[in-house]
Design an enzyme around this catalytic site. Structure first.
Site, short mmCIF file in Angstrom:
data_model
loop_
_atom_site.label_atom_id
_atom_site.label_comp_id
_atom_site.label_asym_id
_atom_site.label_seq_id
_atom_site.Cartn_x
_atom_site.Cartn_y
_atom_site.Cartn_z
N HIS A 1 -39.01 -1.96 8.22
CA HIS A 1 -40.31 -2.61 8.10
C HIS A 1 -41.19 -1.87 7.12
O HIS A 1 -41.23 -0.65 7.13
CB HIS A 1 -41.00 -2.68 9.48
CG HIS A 1 -40.47 -3.81 10.28
ND1 HIS A 1 -41.24 -4.88 10.65
CD2 HIS A 1 -39.23 -4.07 10.74
CE1 HIS A 1 -40.50 -5.74 11.32
NE2 HIS A 1 -39.28 -5.27 11.38
N TYR B 1 -50.65 -7.60 14.96
CA TYR B 1 -51.66 -7.14 15.90
C TYR B 1 -52.86 -8.07 15.75
O TYR B 1 -53.41 -8.17 14.65
CB TYR B 1 -52.11 -5.72 15.57
CG TYR B 1 -51.06 -4.64 15.74
CD1 TYR B 1 -50.33 -4.17 14.65
CD2 TYR B 1 -50.80 -4.08 16.99
CE1 TYR B 1 -49.38 -3.18 14.80
CE2 TYR B 1 -49.85 -3.08 17.15
CZ TYR B 1 -49.14 -2.64 16.05
OH TYR B 1 -48.19 -1.67 16.19
N PRO C 1 -50.06 2.68 24.23
CA PRO C 1 -48.90 2.14 23.48
C PRO C 1 -49.24 1.43 22.18
O PRO C 1 -48.34 1.08 21.42
CB PRO C 1 -48.30 1.16 24.49
CG PRO C 1 -49.45 0.74 25.34
CD PRO C 1 -50.34 1.95 25.45
N LYS D 1 -46.33 5.23 19.57
CA LYS D 1 -46.07 6.62 19.18
C LYS D 1 -45.28 7.44 20.20
O LYS D 1 -44.79 8.52 19.87
CB LYS D 1 -47.41 7.32 18.91
CG LYS D 1 -48.17 6.77 17.72
CD LYS D 1 -47.45 7.05 16.42
CE LYS D 1 -48.21 6.58 15.21
NZ LYS D 1 -47.38 6.65 14.00
N TYR E 1 -49.92 5.44 10.84
CA TYR E 1 -49.01 4.46 11.45
C TYR E 1 -47.56 4.82 11.13
O TYR E 1 -46.70 4.85 12.02
CB TYR E 1 -49.35 3.06 10.94
CG TYR E 1 -48.68 1.94 11.69
CD1 TYR E 1 -47.60 1.26 11.13
CD2 TYR E 1 -49.11 1.54 12.93
CE1 TYR E 1 -46.97 0.21 11.79
CE2 TYR E 1 -48.49 0.51 13.63
CZ TYR E 1 -47.42 -0.15 13.04
OH TYR E 1 -46.80 -1.18 13.71
#
Ligand code: APR
Length: 395
Positions: free
Chosen positions: A73, A202, A294, A298, A389
């Site tokens: 990704h 998201y 969550p 991580k 991220y």
């Protein structure tokens, strides 16, 4: 009594990666796991791996199936006000990408490779108790198949997760405990449906957060914000799909595919850290020492990072009688843990509906909106998001 160098409690990502890295350096260990092999290899958990985690697993020959079956990704999509905003984190971080690979598949790989290299592992152990942790010769007592066992070791690695026995084996007053529950929870859903997106979504929405995560070409994972004490019974499948349709909706005709719900549960969102991550010859790694909300996915990556640091430190102690790595272990881990806690908490407050009961809720919603708009319009803000991220290499 049997003996080993490092007694590892827990066959999750932390314990298994530690065992492999130690074996590679000729340091012997034994892994003790409470559940059956079948259970840990099927337990659905996380599934997003940072660039650094993949690189580490690869460097130690543990990523063949991950590379073959995982998905690379390079970006993520934020949604609010019916619009999409892509953050191309690989472009922003010199090509560093993420991989989607179910945690249970990674655990299955690590167990298969551990057994293939002749590694010692005992499943379905009971009544694990740690002794003499502050002495020279710690001991792990447990029973298996009704037989009492004793494992003498030089060091103990507590990799048994939040609900394990290791942390509780540390005398009162030694640990400083930070425990904060966020005023949100997630309904986690696993559905038998092909993903409706190629990248993780998201969505921030006035009805609450929604997430479209990825698992495979035939199974998808979704998350929906709910109240912390909401029972799963209040989320019948029809309500789940109705809320996902509403919260993920955009104005460009994108459609969410629906399918049978395979599994659903409610997860609390919490920032939990104990300091130090050590007592005598017991070293905690992974969820045994810290839980992150969550939102940033991580937890798994932190567990692997702890295992790497602990393996290096134990190897230096065993082969060079150099204790500096062990002495610094807790501090080195906690630097990364607090960075990740901060990012995960920030991301959680950025993407979730601020509950009415929150002090200055309306003001916070305006601030949240300003942050979201800054994130999707500023290259600097996107880069800051991207590097956290994807995972900061050096922390
Ligand atoms: N004795 C032996 N094993 C135990 C005991 C015990 N008393 N208690 C727990 N365990 C085992 C659990 O069954 C589990 O397999 O320890 C293992 C801990 O693994 P994880 O919970 O996966 O923890 P960790 O390796 O730190 O990985 C953290 O896992 O939970 C996810 O979101 C979390 O992604 C993060 C990752």
């Amino acid at each position: 009594m049997t003996r080993t160098c490092v007694g590892i409690v827990g066959a999750g990502p932390a314990g298994l990666v530690l065992a492999h890295l130690l074996a590679e350096q000729g340091v012997e260990s034994v892994v003790l796991e409470r559940q059956s092999r079948d259970y840990v290899e099927k337990r659905v958990r996380a599934g997003l791996l940072e660039h650094g985690t993949v690189a580490r697993l690869e460097r130690h020959g543990l990523a063949e199936r991950l590379r073959a079956r995982g998905q690379v990704h390079r970006g993520v999509e934020l949604r609010f006000d019916g619009a999409r905003h892509r953050i191309a984190y690989a472009e922003l971080c010199a090509g560093r990408h993420m991989m989607v690979y179910a945690q249970q598949d990674l655990v299955a790989d690590l167990i298969r490779l551990w057994i293939a290299r002749g590694g010692a592992i005992a499943f379905e152990v009971e009544d694990v108790a740690l002794r003499h942790l502050d002495g020279e010769r710690p001991e792990i007592r447990y029973s298996r198949g009704g037989r009492e066992e004793r494992l003498g070791c030089d060091w103990v690695a507590g990799c048994d997760g939040y609900h394990g026995v290791s942390r509780g084996s540390i005398p009162p007053g030694v640990l400083r405990v930070h425990d904060h529950r966020l005023p949100f929870a997630w309904v986690g859903v696993l559905a038998q449906v092909a993903p409706s997106t190629e990248e993780i979504i998201y969505a921030q929405h006035e009805r609450g957060f929604a997430g479209h995560m990825l698992r495979s070409q035939t199974v998808s994972r979704f998350y929906l914000q709910t109240e912390p004490d909401d029972p799963i019974e209040s989320w019948p499948d029809a309500r789940i799909w109705a809320e996902l349709q509403l919260r993920l909706a955009v104005t460009d005709g994108w459609k969410l595919r629906e399918g049978p719900v395979l599994e659903k549960s409610v997860t609390e969102m919490r920032s939990f850290v104990v300091e130090p991550m050590q007592f005598g010859r017991l070293f905690l790694a992974g969820d045994a020492a810290h839980i992150v909300p969550p939102t940033g996915a991580k937890g798994l990556n932190l567990a692997v990072a702890d295992a790497r640091l602990l393996a290096q430190a134990l190897t230096r102690r065993v082969h060079a009688s150099d204790s500096s790595g062990l002495d610094a272990y807790s501090e080195d881990c906690l630097r990364r843990v607090w960075r990740v806690q901060e990012f995960s908490s920030w991301m959680s407050w950025l993407l979730h509906r601020i509950p009415d009961a929150t002090p200055d809720a309306e003001l916070r919603r305006r601030l949240q909106r300003a942050q979201l708009e800054y994130l999707v319009t500023s290259a600097a803000a996107r880069t800051g998001f991207a590097e956290n991220y994807v995972g900061l290499e050096r922390v």
